[in-house]
Scaffold this active site. Structure first.
Site, mmCIF file in Angstrom:
data_model
loop_
_atom_site.group_PDB
_atom_site.id
_atom_site.type_symbol
_atom_site.label_atom_id
_atom_site.label_comp_id
_atom_site.label_asym_id
_atom_site.label_seq_id
_atom_site.Cartn_x
_atom_site.Cartn_y
_atom_site.Cartn_z
ATOM 1 N N GLY A 28 0.808 -1.222 0.000
ATOM 2 C CA GLY A 28 0.000 0.000 0.000
ATOM 3 C C GLY A 28 0.832 1.259 0.000
ATOM 4 O O GLY A 28 2.025 1.237 -0.327
ATOM 5 N N HIS A 34 4.224 1.727 -8.082
ATOM 6 C CA HIS A 34 3.166 0.696 -8.037
ATOM 7 C C HIS A 34 2.245 0.833 -9.247
ATOM 8 O O HIS A 34 1.834 -0.168 -9.838
ATOM 9 C CB HIS A 34 2.323 0.848 -6.765
ATOM 10 C CG HIS A 34 3.077 0.673 -5.485
ATOM 11 N ND1 HIS A 34 3.322 1.723 -4.622
ATOM 12 C CD2 HIS A 34 3.629 -0.420 -4.916
ATOM 13 C CE1 HIS A 34 3.979 1.279 -3.574
ATOM 14 N NE2 HIS A 34 4.199 -0.017 -3.719
#
Ligand code: PAF
Length: 285
Positions: A28, A34
């Protein structure tokens, strides 16, 4: 996008996804690095699953598990925008019960550098990733080259344990000054952020020196120890953890470099109390 917290629900959702399924495991606090993994999975696969799980097994007792950035609502929005089909975000207690005891023991690829400094780290990563692989049952999994030793450990686990998944390594995404994106960059104050770029510069220096043949101006171009000392001298005020040159599959520090070989300059350094890692690929002449 479906958001799922229970393992049983993730298994059921997986059965309804079109193949090939691409999987992007993350902790996260998602950034553009990402996003590049999700975009690559989206481009190459019929379905995309991303996970957000801050894995307690990969943090040492005095590391930053409690303060690791958590931003599930924002992460969920980003993943939906990037076109992920499923976000799997289990709680720690869903993944590991007090009775969970089995763990993956990585081989020699995890012995040096990150593995030597963070003794629980690669076993923790491999154990969580193996569980995630078994739950999601993806065809391909996407990892950033930024965590190069982690990528090598996962590739070796997949090979050694005959896991039916293709591991795809994706290029590091950098800020305009060269700093590799990392969720931990959020810890840096303005001075530390300015200094942080010295790590990638030191690694670039090693890569540049060792990818050129010795000549009259640089007679010691292939002397690894000297080149690393020169790069170390350029790090302060960052505090050196290590700089090394490795074969990207073995991750054992080299003192001599073989000719015409793809290698990695790898390093870790502290900006204040924040630990940065990075690597630069190069090829010897
Ligand atoms: O690179 C990460 O974010 C983590 O180490 C991973 C691969 C998601 C395992 O927890």
């Amino acid at each position: 996008m479906k958001r799922i917290a229970a393992i049983s629900e993730m298994r059921a959702a997986r059965d309804a996804l079109a193949a090939p399924v691409g999987f992007v495991p993350t902790m996260g606090a998602l950034h553009a690095g990402h996003a590049s993994l999700v975009a690559r999975a989206r481009a190459e696969c019929a379905s995309v699953v991303a996970s957000v799980f801050v894995n307690p097994l990969q943090f040492g007792p005095h590391e930053d598990y409690d303060r690791y950035p958590r931003a599930l609502a924002a992460d969920s929005e980003k993943l939906a925008r990037l076109g992920a089909d499923v976000l799997f975000a289990p709680a720690a207690a869903e993944m590991f019960t007090p009775d969970s005891g089995f763990a993956v023991t990585p081989g020699s690829v995890a012995a040096h550098l990150e593995g030597a400094r963070r003794p629980h780290f690669f076993s923790g990563v491999a154990t969580a990733v193996l569980k995630l692989f078994n739950i999601v049952r993806a065809d391909r999994a996407y990892f950033g080259q930024k965590d190069a030793q982690q990528l090598a450990v996962i590739r070796q686990m997949v090979a050694d344990l005959d896991l039916a998944i293709d591991v795809v390594g994706c290029p590091t995404v950098r800020e305009s000054d060269g700093l590799a994106l990392s969720s931990r960059n959020a810890y840096l104050n303005a001075d530390e952020r300015r200094e942080a770029v010295r790590l990638s510069r030191a690694l670039e220096l090693i890569a540049r020196r060792l990818s050129s043949a010795p000549n009259a101006l640089a007679p010691h171009a292939q002397d690894v120890t000297r080149v690393i000392q020169e790069a170390e001298a350029a790090l302060p005020p960052l505090k050196l953890d290590y700089l090394a040159v490795v074969d990207p599959r073995r991750f054992e520090p080299l003192t001599r470099v073989p000719p015409k070989t793809p290698l990695l300059a790898v390093g870790a350094a502290f900006a204040g109390t924040t630990r940065l890692i990075d690597n630069v690929e190069f090829r010897t002449p």
